[in-house]
Design an enzyme around this catalytic site. Structure first.
Site, mmCIF file in Angstrom:
data_model
loop_
_atom_site.group_PDB
_atom_site.id
_atom_site.type_symbol
_atom_site.label_atom_id
_atom_site.label_comp_id
_atom_site.label_asym_id
_atom_site.label_seq_id
_atom_site.Cartn_x
_atom_site.Cartn_y
_atom_site.Cartn_z
ATOM 1 N N ARG A 180 1.352 -22.347 -27.713
ATOM 2 C CA ARG A 180 1.204 -23.803 -27.715
ATOM 3 C C ARG A 180 1.231 -24.369 -26.295
ATOM 4 O O ARG A 180 0.498 -25.312 -25.980
ATOM 5 C CB ARG A 180 2.297 -24.419 -28.592
ATOM 6 C CG ARG A 180 2.068 -24.137 -30.067
ATOM 7 C CD ARG A 180 3.344 -24.212 -30.908
ATOM 8 N NE ARG A 180 3.155 -23.444 -32.120
ATOM 9 C CZ ARG A 180 2.641 -23.945 -33.250
ATOM 10 N NH1 ARG A 180 2.294 -25.213 -33.313
ATOM 11 N NH2 ARG A 180 2.467 -23.166 -34.303
ATOM 12 N N LYS A 225 4.591 -28.909 -36.001
ATOM 13 C CA LYS A 225 5.526 -28.173 -35.151
ATOM 14 C C LYS A 225 5.270 -28.467 -33.679
ATOM 15 O O LYS A 225 4.142 -28.347 -33.216
ATOM 16 C CB LYS A 225 5.372 -26.680 -35.444
ATOM 17 C CG LYS A 225 6.206 -25.756 -34.578
ATOM 18 C CD LYS A 225 6.124 -24.371 -35.181
ATOM 19 C CE LYS A 225 6.502 -23.286 -34.232
ATOM 20 N NZ LYS A 225 6.452 -21.956 -34.864
ATOM 21 N N CYS A 279 4.720 -18.157 -30.836
ATOM 22 C CA CYS A 279 4.291 -19.522 -31.149
ATOM 23 C C CYS A 279 4.338 -20.479 -29.964
ATOM 24 O O CYS A 279 3.327 -21.076 -29.589
ATOM 25 C CB CYS A 279 5.161 -20.105 -32.263
ATOM 26 S SG CYS A 279 5.451 -19.027 -33.672
ATOM 27 N N ASP A 331 -1.802 -19.352 -34.302
ATOM 28 C CA ASP A 331 -1.135 -19.359 -33.002
ATOM 29 C C ASP A 331 -0.732 -17.982 -32.487
ATOM 30 O O ASP A 331 -0.329 -17.853 -31.322
ATOM 31 C CB ASP A 331 0.082 -20.291 -33.023
ATOM 32 C CG ASP A 331 1.134 -19.883 -34.042
ATOM 33 O OD1 ASP A 331 0.894 -18.949 -34.838
ATOM 34 O OD2 ASP A 331 2.211 -20.507 -34.062
ATOM 35 N N ASN A 332 -0.813 -16.963 -33.302
ATOM 36 C CA ASN A 332 -0.499 -15.599 -32.863
ATOM 37 C C ASN A 332 -0.795 -14.647 -34.007
ATOM 38 O O ASN A 332 -1.320 -15.045 -35.042
ATOM 39 C CB ASN A 332 0.959 -15.459 -32.405
ATOM 40 C CG ASN A 332 1.984 -16.132 -33.289
ATOM 41 O OD1 ASN A 332 2.681 -17.040 -32.843
ATOM 42 N ND2 ASN A 332 2.060 -15.734 -34.543
ATOM 43 N N LYS A 353 2.852 -9.993 -34.400
ATOM 44 C CA LYS A 353 3.475 -11.024 -33.565
ATOM 45 C C LYS A 353 4.634 -10.457 -32.746
ATOM 46 O O LYS A 353 5.436 -9.667 -33.244
ATOM 47 C CB LYS A 353 3.982 -12.152 -34.465
ATOM 48 C CG LYS A 353 4.766 -13.259 -33.755
ATOM 49 C CD LYS A 353 5.269 -14.265 -34.778
ATOM 50 C CE LYS A 353 6.174 -15.317 -34.139
ATOM 51 N NZ LYS A 353 6.687 -16.268 -35.151
ATOM 52 N N HIS A 387 7.991 -27.481 -30.771
ATOM 53 C CA HIS A 387 8.505 -26.216 -30.231
ATOM 54 C C HIS A 387 8.309 -26.098 -28.721
ATOM 55 O O HIS A 387 8.207 -24.993 -28.191
ATOM 56 C CB HIS A 387 7.835 -25.031 -30.950
ATOM 57 C CG HIS A 387 8.671 -23.787 -30.946
ATOM 58 N ND1 HIS A 387 8.176 -22.543 -31.295
ATOM 59 C CD2 HIS A 387 9.969 -23.577 -30.627
ATOM 60 C CE1 HIS A 387 9.117 -21.636 -31.210
ATOM 61 N NE2 HIS A 387 10.221 -22.240 -30.807
ATOM 62 N N ASP A 435 0.378 -21.671 -38.493
ATOM 63 C CA ASP A 435 1.550 -21.050 -37.880
ATOM 64 C C ASP A 435 1.757 -19.646 -38.455
ATOM 65 O O ASP A 435 2.133 -19.493 -39.622
ATOM 66 C CB ASP A 435 2.777 -21.923 -38.155
ATOM 67 C CG ASP A 435 3.927 -21.647 -37.212
ATOM 68 O OD1 ASP A 435 3.849 -20.678 -36.450
ATOM 69 O OD2 ASP A 435 4.901 -22.413 -37.245
ATOM 70 N N ASP A 436 1.501 -18.631 -37.639
ATOM 71 C CA ASP A 436 1.667 -17.223 -38.032
ATOM 72 C C ASP A 436 0.632 -16.745 -39.051
ATOM 73 O O ASP A 436 0.846 -15.735 -39.720
ATOM 74 C CB ASP A 436 3.069 -16.957 -38.597
ATOM 75 C CG ASP A 436 4.161 -17.052 -37.548
ATOM 76 O OD1 ASP A 436 3.828 -17.179 -36.363
ATOM 77 O OD2 ASP A 436 5.354 -16.992 -37.921
ATOM 78 N N HIS A 473 4.243 -20.051 -41.932
ATOM 79 C CA HIS A 473 5.459 -19.564 -41.286
ATOM 80 C C HIS A 473 6.602 -19.464 -42.299
ATOM 81 O O HIS A 473 6.738 -20.316 -43.174
ATOM 82 C CB HIS A 473 5.822 -20.549 -40.171
ATOM 83 C CG HIS A 473 6.881 -20.091 -39.225
ATOM 84 N ND1 HIS A 473 8.217 -20.010 -39.567
ATOM 85 C CD2 HIS A 473 6.813 -19.715 -37.922
ATOM 86 C CE1 HIS A 473 8.920 -19.608 -38.519
ATOM 87 N NE2 HIS A 473 8.090 -19.421 -37.503
#
Length: 553
Positions: free
Chosen positions: A86, A139, A82, A336-337, A390, A141, A44-45, A230
């Protein structure tokens, strides 16, 4: 006579049953015992330039070993946020088609539902039809309603946080509208085991899920959607201490160092250069010694979180090897980004809640009661050598690391520098499971997949799956991009207006510094037409719909 008739009837029905079973089995290209397991790991991130195998300075031996055994993708593209990524990942389709036109926005407008739409089929739902067990942790989301829960989207077992982020040690919330972070297990409200660290706990859970069904020999699809690294930046001291004093020269120096180390690793071209810094980044030399000390600690914590993430990836791999599952498992690791620049502690909406419930003091940094983000300054170093981070449709916001190894990967220690996207994962998984993507699902028509299988790269050594005519586009809150071959159409200016669109030739440079819109007017018009066609086909709305618009009372 009756007894003889019954005997003949029994034999005939038995034969029909056996024939039906045979036909059903043959209709599934891979029997459950032969179909490969799929382990999808999402950080994540995580920034593009973090991993050792990508030229980064953080210690990631487990992921580096996977890179040696498989393929690194240096031009893997995600969405800039994010939840948007996804939705595209789990659908194999564009974000508006998947229902995530804008992250954290729920409306009744098609394309902006704020949860997975009925226009797509989630990966786990379809894989279940091929006899797969399906698990996810971490996660989600992708919607807060009960019907949006992963338990209702094809995941057999799940333990997830429903929000976009969470405290890594407790259920203490990080958003004003959720003072206690919401967790569910298998669709039911669950409690966070206080004191457990997120990445460690999610790994334990996922291993327990896989182990629970291991003996039946059915393949599994396991989605490890980690919440690390994250914000808030929190991790045990033993992980970040090894990076103490490493970043004392500052973020601008790290950015330059990573430019050269990525070149040396073969991840970026030798002629790559750094774009201009984002204007909100404060020069390192203008900070006081105390401010520099605090900034350096932020990056130490972030590095510690990545270090711990790598440790847990190693745990997953070790488990697969110990149980004899590794040789038949495809492992995909992605972020994810782009690197995350948000710092909500000082935002008008989030700040009061966070400042009441957390501290950002130097002495407490990294602990459960601390809320720290590393901000745009370190995000720029993480996105090196690309523009911004991001949230932007620039390369820095949408290029992320990807490693694919294990079963079905016949190439080893290779770097693929060809354009691929997050939408290519679903078609890859379906081809591995020998599944055809249907035209309708649960009585409703669904959109065809927008990605292409990566297997020609993984198994045949081909360099590309998307030719110069392939169009990949995305819009999020007025920021847009469209890629066709070497050309990229871009807008990051608000409010949205076509007159602000830019054109870049990425074969010359990937730093998005030289707008060639006036030099190539015909190409610009061609891509503009592609954009208009795409935006109409997926339902892009500008301006973005208002929260709640179109919803029934």
């Amino acid at each position: 006579m009756k007894r003889q008739y019954f005997s003949h009837f029994y034999s005939a029905t038995t034969l029909l049953a056996l024939l039906s079973l045979l036909i059903f089995s043959c209709s599934k290209p891979n029997s459950p015992e032969k179909a490969p397991n799929i382990l999808l790991i999402v950080a994540d991130d995580l920034a593009y330039a973090d991993l050792g195998s990508f030229g980064g300075d953080i210690e990631t031996p487990s992921l580096d070993q996977l890179a040696k055994e498989g393929i690194r993708f240096s031009q893997y593209h995600t969405a800039p946020f994010c939840a948007v990524t996804r939705a595209m990942m789990l659908s194999g389709n564009y974000n508006h088609v998947a229902g995530m036109g804008s992250q954290d926005l729920v409306t009744g407008v098609p394309g902006y539902e704020g949860h997975l739409s009925e226009r797509i089929i989630p990966i786990p739902e379809l894989l279940q039809q091929a006899g797969y067990h399906t698990y996810t942790v971490g996660k989600w989301h992708l919607g807060l309603r009960p019907e949006d829960n992963p338990h209702r989207k094809g995941f057999e077992k799940s333990f997830v946080t429903l929000e976009g982020g969470a405290n890594h040690y407790s259920s203490r919330g990080i958003f004003p509208d959720a003072p206690e972070s919401p967790y569910t297990e298998n669709g039911q409200k669950a409690n966070w085991p206080e004191g457990a660290y997120s990445t460690d706990f999610y790994t334990d859970k996922l291993i327990s899920y896989i182990e629970s069904n291991r003996e039946d020999k059915q393949p599994f699809f396991a989605f490890a959607a980690y919440t690390s690294p994250h914000w808030p930046l929190q991790v045990d001291e033993k992980y970040w201490k090894k990076y103490e004093d490493r970043y004392d020269e500052g973020y601008e120096v790290l950015r330059k160092k990573r430019l050269e180390s990525l070149k040396k690793a073969g991840i970026i071209p030798p002629n790559a250069s750094l774009p201009e810094l984002h204007p909100i980044v404060t020069p390192w030399d203008s900070l006081s010694p105390e401010e520099q000390q605090k900034e350096a600690r932020k990056m130490e914590l972030y590095a510690g979180m990545v270090d711990n993430l790598d440790f847990n990836v190693g745990r997953l791999v070790s488990y697969l090897k110990e149980k004899g599952l590794y040789e038949n498992t495809l492992i995909v690791f992605v972020s994810d980004n782009g690197a995350a620049a948000e710092d909500f502690y000082y935002r008008p909406y989030f700040g009061p809640f966070l400042q009441e419930n957390y501290t950002d003091s130097y002495e407490e940094m990294g602990k459960e009661n601390s809320f720290i983000s590393y901000g745009p300054q370190w995000a720029e170093a993480g996105s090196s050598p690309y523009r911004y981070f991001k949230g932007y449709t620039t390369e820095g916001g949408m290029i992320a690391p990807m490693i694919i190894a294990g079963s079905s990967v016949l190439q080893t220690n290779q770097i693929v520098d060809q354009f691929v996207t997050v939408m290519d994962l679903a078609p890859t998984f379906y081809q591995l499971a020998d599944l055809e993507y249907p035209a309708d699902w649960k009585g409703k028509e669904v959109k065809p997949l927008a990605g292409k299988s990566l297997l020609p790269i993984l198994q045949e050594g081909k360099n590309e799956i998307h030719d110069s005519t392939y169009v990949f586009a995305l819009e999020h809150r007025g920021r847009i991009m469209l890629r066709k071959g070497k050309w990229k159409l871009l807008n990051i200016t608000a409010p949205y207006s076509e007159e602000n669109f830019e054109l870049y030739d990425l074969s010359v440079s990937r730093d998005e510094q030289n707008n060639v819109k006036k030099r190539y007017p015909e190409k610009y018009e061609e891509l503009l037409q592609e954009w208009n066609t795409y935006s109409k086909s997926v339902g892009v709305r500008t301006p973005t719909p208002r929260r709640g618009e179109g919803l029934k009372d």
